[in-house]
Design an enzyme around this catalytic site. Structure first.
Site, PDB file in Angstrom:
ATOM      1  N   CYS A   2       0.827  -1.196   0.000  1.00 40.66           N
ATOM      2  CA  CYS A   2       0.000   0.000   0.000  1.00 40.66           C
ATOM      3  C   CYS A   2       0.861   1.244   0.000  1.00 40.66           C
ATOM      4  O   CYS A   2       2.087   1.191  -0.026  1.00 40.66           O
ATOM      5  CB  CYS A   2      -0.889   0.027   1.253  1.00 40.66           C
ATOM      6  SG  CYS A   2      -1.881  -1.454   1.509  1.00 40.66           S
ATOM      7  N   ASP A 104      -2.802 -10.213   6.680  1.00 41.49           N
ATOM      8  CA  ASP A 104      -1.647 -10.019   7.560  1.00 41.49           C
ATOM      9  C   ASP A 104      -1.758  -8.713   8.328  1.00 41.49           C
ATOM     10  O   ASP A 104      -1.197  -8.580   9.424  1.00 41.49           O
ATOM     11  CB  ASP A 104      -0.341 -10.082   6.756  1.00 41.49           C
ATOM     12  CG  ASP A 104      -0.261  -9.036   5.653  1.00 41.49           C
ATOM     13  OD1 ASP A 104      -1.313  -8.586   5.169  1.00 41.49           O
ATOM     14  OD2 ASP A 104       0.871  -8.682   5.271  1.00 41.49           O
ATOM     15  N   ILE A 300      13.698  -8.307 -19.354  1.00 41.79           N
ATOM     16  CA  ILE A 300      13.873  -7.187 -20.276  1.00 41.79           C
ATOM     17  C   ILE A 300      15.040  -7.496 -21.209  1.00 41.79           C
ATOM     18  O   ILE A 300      16.097  -7.947 -20.768  1.00 41.79           O
ATOM     19  CB  ILE A 300      14.171  -5.889 -19.502  1.00 41.79           C
ATOM     20  CG1 ILE A 300      12.910  -5.376 -18.810  1.00 41.79           C
ATOM     21  CG2 ILE A 300      14.739  -4.824 -20.408  1.00 41.79           C
ATOM     22  CD1 ILE A 300      11.886  -4.775 -19.740  1.00 41.79           C
ATOM     23  N   SER A 373      12.031 -11.060  -6.677  1.00 43.71           N
ATOM     24  CA  SER A 373      13.271 -10.619  -7.320  1.00 43.71           C
ATOM     25  C   SER A 373      14.469 -11.234  -6.611  1.00 43.71           C
ATOM     26  O   SER A 373      14.340 -11.833  -5.536  1.00 43.71           O
ATOM     27  CB  SER A 373      13.377  -9.088  -7.281  1.00 43.71           C
ATOM     28  OG  SER A 373      13.796  -8.654  -5.995  1.00 43.71           O
ATOM     29  N   GLY A 374      15.645 -11.055  -7.222  1.00 38.57           N
ATOM     30  CA  GLY A 374      16.883 -11.543  -6.624  1.00 38.57           C
ATOM     31  C   GLY A 374      17.638 -10.484  -5.859  1.00 38.57           C
ATOM     32  O   GLY A 374      18.812 -10.688  -5.512  1.00 38.57           O
TER      33      GLY A 374
END
EC number: 6.3.5.4
Length: 636
Positions: A2, A104, A300, A373-374
């Protein structure tokens, strides 16, 4: 996920004022939460909390925010995710707590009401920017997660506190009083970002990672760190791991699998960002192992081969069996995006990879609402080239000062084109060798460890500042000891990660209405990685040995061994082509700037256009500042 905002008018305020101001602030953050809007207020106390919701867990109205505990004692506005909320929910159920929904957010607010804020926060594994109103005590708490994945800004003046997830919401209320902070902006040219707690504007501050700020009705405030990189470093030095490779690999793999599993909990579609690198490939592999169907992966690609990792990512996707999508980025895509970046980030931001990151987030959002993501693998496990240089830099820094500074002066005197040409005779495909040599020698000649770290970041943009301009340079106190690479990792975790990498990801993902989650930034993973001995982080002249070995068990050797080009963009080419007019207009305006030296900027621009040297990095630093000044700061 949010956006939050709010205010506290000490002494109370009319309800219409509170609702109007909080509503105006949160509406500036509609992109962060397109699914719901909420404003809560306590007129007598003068407090209002506001939220824009991107619904991820419990899509029903039971997840509406701001949310008040069942006993009415605690109200929160929450931006983020609590990844162990199911464990906490079971514990609270065992203590007799009843729940209305299954979000949560509700678990968090009831945990605070039941256990108190300190215990509840210590128990949470998550990312968050959080405002907590404690009605009985008439106290407001602002809290940011341990690693700084989620932002939180604040301003306190004339008896009014303002806070929000992004600067633009606070600036909307401060108006003309939000003026640029010259010292912070000078610090930007040193780091490539503005380090917390400063921001680009006077009177507005950023809450540092792992920090809780508590304010009382009397106006008193207390700020304390409930977690810090320095303390994590001390613990790593006090309790280093001494495990054989096989056991270290097994335990690291189990921990990473659990971190990924917790971040796959979602009531909306999710996927993974997949580059050609080790970190994202390992996250994707661990996701696929825990999914009964092909996960969605996104990459990408560029037309320019030197920047294109899409083939490596596609090979990884085929080996793992993911449902893969590649977006080919064109110069036209960059032309459309670049002028809007200043408004997206609210501050000057010099990381070129902000361009492909924003485009990747837009691509993923077409199919999913959450993407893993990494991020964090380099910082926790030693993956940057500077970590490999650290030992050599430390040894050279023991040499006589006259020798170190003499070499640095010689490097500065030689034209970059000469150094590039000599280096290309040995390694024809090496990118920007003059810059790499300059980083190393500047670090060797630096006066102290902090200055050496800044040199290895390689901005080299302080030459642009007008003489006499002082920059804000926050100090970082690290524990004594540890190998040179570990000390650099700690600095990266404290500075480059939260103020650079995570700012980039948060703004780019939230601008697209996408939630980004980083399993390698699970605090348990970071603390574990720091405890590994040097030879289980760096080995055979390469970083992230532990992660490489774990990935080698899951992918063919040819895929794992593919060279990493780095997540960048062909900006140098674009500046000579489709972005030339945009850049030239900004560079021309630098002549009258009060912070930077226009002639130096113009000289770099001419050298770049001539092709004598690629100055894309420093030019992007200048252009990001000038674009921000023209479109966001509104100053002459």
């Amino acid at each position: 996920m949010c956006g939050i905002a709010g205010l506290w008018v000490f002494g109370g305020a009319a309800g219409d004022r509170l609702a109007r101001q909080a509503g105006a602030m949160i509406d500036r953050l509609a992109h962060r939460g397109p699914d719901d809007r909420g404003v809560w207020q306590d007129d007598a106390a003068g407090v209002a909390l506001a939220n824009r919701r991107l619904a991820i867990i419990d899509l029903s109205p039971q997840g509406h925010q701001p949310m008040t505990s069942a006993d009415g004692r605690v109200t929160i506005a929450f931006n983020g995710e609590i990844y162990n909320y199911q464990d906490l929910r079971r514990q609270l159920l065992g203590e007799g707590v009843l729940f209305r929904g299954h979000s949560d957010t509700e678990v968090l607010v009831e945990a605070i009401a039941r256990w108190g804020a300190d215990r509840a926060l210590a128990a949470c594994n998550g990312m968050f920017g959080l405002a907590i109103w404690l009605a009985a005590e008439r106290r407001l708490m602002l809290v940011r997660d341990r690693l700084g994945e989620k932002p939180l800004y604040w301003s306190l003046a004339n008896g009014v506190l303002l806070f929000a997830s992004e600067l633009k919401a606070i600036r909307a209320e401060l108006g003309y009083r939000a003026v640029p902070d010259e010292a912070a902006l000078a610090g930007y040219f040193r780091h490539g970002f503005i380090p917390a707690p400063r921001t680009a504007f006077t009177g507005i501050r950023q809450l540092p990672p792992g920090t809780c700020m508590t304010l009382s009705a009397e106006g008193a405030s207390e700020t304390r760190a409930y977690w810090s990189v320095a303390e994590a470093g001390r613990q790593a030095l006090a309790e280093p791991l001494a495990l054989p490779d096989s056991e270290a690999l097994r335990r690291t793999g189990d921990l990473l699998a659990d971190a990924v599993r917790r971040r796959m909990v979602s009531d909306v579609p999710l996927g993974v960002f997949l580059s050609g690198g080790i970190d994202s490939a390992l996250v994707a592999a661990l996701m696929q192992e825990q999914s009964a169907t092909p996960i969605r992966s996104f990459t990408i690609g560029f037309e320019e081969a030197a920047f294109d990792e899409s083939a490596a990512a596609e090979a990884t996707a085929r080996a793992l069996g993911t449902d893969h999508t590649t977006l080919r980025v064109t110069a036209a895509d960059a032309v459309d995006l670049v002028p809007h970046l200043a408004g997206m980030y609210d501050e000057p931001f010099a990381d070129i990879s902000a361009i492909p990151t924003a485009l990747l987030c837009r691509l993923a959002r077409r199919q999913v609402t959450v993407a893993l993501s990494g991020d964090g693998g380099d910082e926790a496990f030693g993956g940057y080239s500077r970590h490999l240089w650290a030992g050599a830099v430390a040894r050279w820094r023991q040499r006589p000062r006259w020798l170190r500074q003499g070499l640095a002066r010689l490097d500065a005197a030689l034209p970059d084109a000469w150094i590039d040409g000599a280096a290309h005779l040995l390694r024809p495909h090496l990118r920007q060798p003059a810059d790499k040599v300059g980083k190393f020698l500047a670090a060797v000649a630096a006066v102290d460890e902090e200055a050496a770290y800044i040199a290895m970041l390689g901005m080299k943009a302080e030459i642009l500042l007008r003489p006499g301009v002082a920059s804000s340079n926050p100090t970082l106190v690290l524990p004594d000891g540890g190998d040179p690479a570990l000390r650099l990792q700690l600095r990266d975790l404290a500075r480059y990660l939260p103020d650079g990498v995570l700012v980039k990801v948060d703004r780019a993902s939230m601008a697209a209405g996408l939630e980004a989650r980083a399993p390698l930034l699970d605090p348990r993973v970071v603390e574990w990685g720091l405890r590994l001995p040097l030879n289980q982080r760096l080995r055979d002249g390469r970083g992230k040995w532990m992660l490489r070995r774990l990935l080698a068990d899951r992918l063919p050797q040819g895929v794992v061994a593919a060279p990493k080009t780095g997540f960048g963009a062909p900006l140098g080419t674009w500046l000579r082509g489709p972005l030339r007019d945009w850049a030239a207009g900004l560079i021309e305006g630098a002549a009258g700037d009060g912070l930077i030296q226009g002639p130096v900027a113009s000289a770099l621009w001419r050298q770049h256009l001539s092709g004598r040297h690629d100055h894309a990095g420093r030019l992007w630093t200048i252009l990001s500042y000038l674009s921000w000044k023209a479109t966001v700061a509104h100053v002459d």
